[in-house]
Design a protein around this motif. Structure first.
Motif, mmCIF file in Angstrom:
data_model
loop_
_atom_site.group_PDB
_atom_site.id
_atom_site.type_symbol
_atom_site.label_atom_id
_atom_site.label_comp_id
_atom_site.label_asym_id
_atom_site.label_seq_id
_atom_site.Cartn_x
_atom_site.Cartn_y
_atom_site.Cartn_z
ATOM 1 N N UNK A 259 -14.472 -15.531 6.303
ATOM 2 C CA UNK A 259 -13.583 -14.011 5.419
ATOM 3 C C UNK A 259 -12.338 -15.565 5.477
ATOM 4 N N UNK A 260 -12.073 -14.864 3.817
ATOM 5 C CA UNK A 260 -10.336 -14.767 3.207
ATOM 6 C C UNK A 260 -9.409 -13.989 3.515
ATOM 7 N N UNK A 261 -8.417 -13.930 3.001
ATOM 8 C CA UNK A 261 -7.287 -13.850 2.959
ATOM 9 C C UNK A 261 -6.695 -14.027 2.249
ATOM 10 N N UNK A 262 -5.503 -13.178 1.383
ATOM 11 C CA UNK A 262 -4.446 -13.602 0.526
ATOM 12 C C UNK A 262 -3.373 -12.560 1.299
ATOM 13 N N UNK A 263 -1.918 -13.161 1.384
ATOM 14 C CA UNK A 263 -0.945 -12.250 1.897
ATOM 15 C C UNK A 263 -0.467 -11.926 1.061
ATOM 16 N N UNK A 264 -0.332 -10.222 1.784
ATOM 17 C CA UNK A 264 0.103 -9.224 0.517
ATOM 18 C C UNK A 264 -1.029 -8.593 -0.584
ATOM 19 N N UNK A 265 -2.388 -8.948 -0.307
ATOM 20 C CA UNK A 265 -3.244 -8.189 -1.041
ATOM 21 C C UNK A 265 -3.144 -6.677 -1.287
ATOM 22 N N UNK A 266 -3.252 -6.293 -1.937
ATOM 23 C CA UNK A 266 -3.431 -4.955 -1.577
ATOM 24 C C UNK A 266 -1.964 -4.191 -1.217
ATOM 25 N N UNK A 267 -0.828 -4.758 -1.006
ATOM 26 C CA UNK A 267 0.317 -3.987 -0.589
ATOM 27 C C UNK A 267 1.234 -4.409 -2.031
#
Length: 284
Positions: A259-267
């Motif tokens: 699982x990969x996240x990047x802060x703020x994706x989609x906000x």
């Protein structure tokens, strides 16, 4: 007394930033009066948390915790990059990750409820709205390793694997850099593949190529697309002469999931005109 609906609870939560159960209790006490319920919450829970709740929390950090065979990757948001670097905020994010890994909540709402008192305490100290935006758990019979990129902790990955931890961590670094959608080609969303096929087909037809040649062109481009978006087919960033699958295999390692996240994706961040705010305040 007016009926307390789920929408009323959700609306009150959105305007105050407080927990669902607190909002529901306040609405019951206020007999369904939203304004009175908000006042009750501000009195009981602190005006600061209530006043800040409407502000967009689009900055933040990622945190990861691995407890036994369960790992959690979480994104915790705040309003400014200044607070995102604060040791107290970072510690709160780590605490949220550990709570997620140990308590295994099913939803963001459940996780938020578990850390609500801690969240309000950090808000009171730092003066910014903050929230648990999302999290994902991986439970495995294999192994887990996490990689959070850089000192700002805004990109990261949790990897499920068998084999070498060092190899899995290096592949985790690759995942953050190359952003694959999944591990294997057969895991790519079918609708996405068909959309790409349609585009490539239209391009081939427009080029005037014979049908047989056009069909081969389309299949070739689909094969290339699948390799680009699946982890195993990508050229390994630390050695582009081999694929990730080849690097893993020669080191007796297999990546099972990630699982990969990047802060703020989609906000959608709110553009703030500070000059206008100061000018407006001066007129008051």
């Amino acid at each position: 007394m007016a009926e307390i609906t789920a929408k009323m609870v959700a609306d009150l939560r959105a305007s105050t930033g407080l927990g669902m159960m607190e909002c529901k209790k306040a609405l019951v006490e206020a007999e369904g009066n939203m304004e009175k319920a908000e006042e009750i919450l501000r009195i009981k829970s602190g005006a600061k948390a209530g006043k800040l709740a409407g502000r967009t929390a689009a900055e933040g950090v990622l945190a990861c915790a691995i407890e036994g065979k369960t790992g959690a990757l979480v994104e915790v948001n705040c309003e400014t990059d200044f607070v995102a670097k604060d040791a107290g905020f970072v510690a709160f994010a780590q605490s949220v990750a550990k709570t997620a890994a140990t308590q295994k909540p099913a939803t963001v709402e459940e996780l938020s409820a578990l850390v609500e008192d801690e969240r309000k305490a950090v808000i009171a100290k730092l003066g910014e709205n903050m929230s648990v935006r999302r999290f994902q758990l991986i439970e495995t019979s294999g192994n887990l390793v996490a990689y959070i990129h850089g000192s700002l902790a805004t990109e990261g990955v949790l990897v499920e694997y068998t084999g070498s931890e060092d190899v899995a961590r290096k592949i985790g670094m690759h995942i953050v850099a190359a952003k694959p959608q999944c591990v294997r080609e057969d895991q790519v969303d079918a609708a996405t593949v068909e959309k790409e096929r349609h585009i490539y087909t239209e391009q081939a037809v427009a080029s005037g190529k014979p049908a047989e040649i056009a069909a081969k062109m389309v299949e070739g481009r689909i094969k290339k697309f699948l390799a680009e978006v699946s982890l195993n087919g990508q050229a390994f960033v630390m050695n582009p002469d081999q694929t990730v699958a080849q690097f893993a295999k020669e080191n007796n390692t297999e990546i099972l999931s990630f699982v990969r996240y990047k802060v703020g994706d989609g906000i959608e961040k709110k553009a703030v005109d500070y000059a206008a705010e100061v000018a407006a305040a001066a007129k008051v």
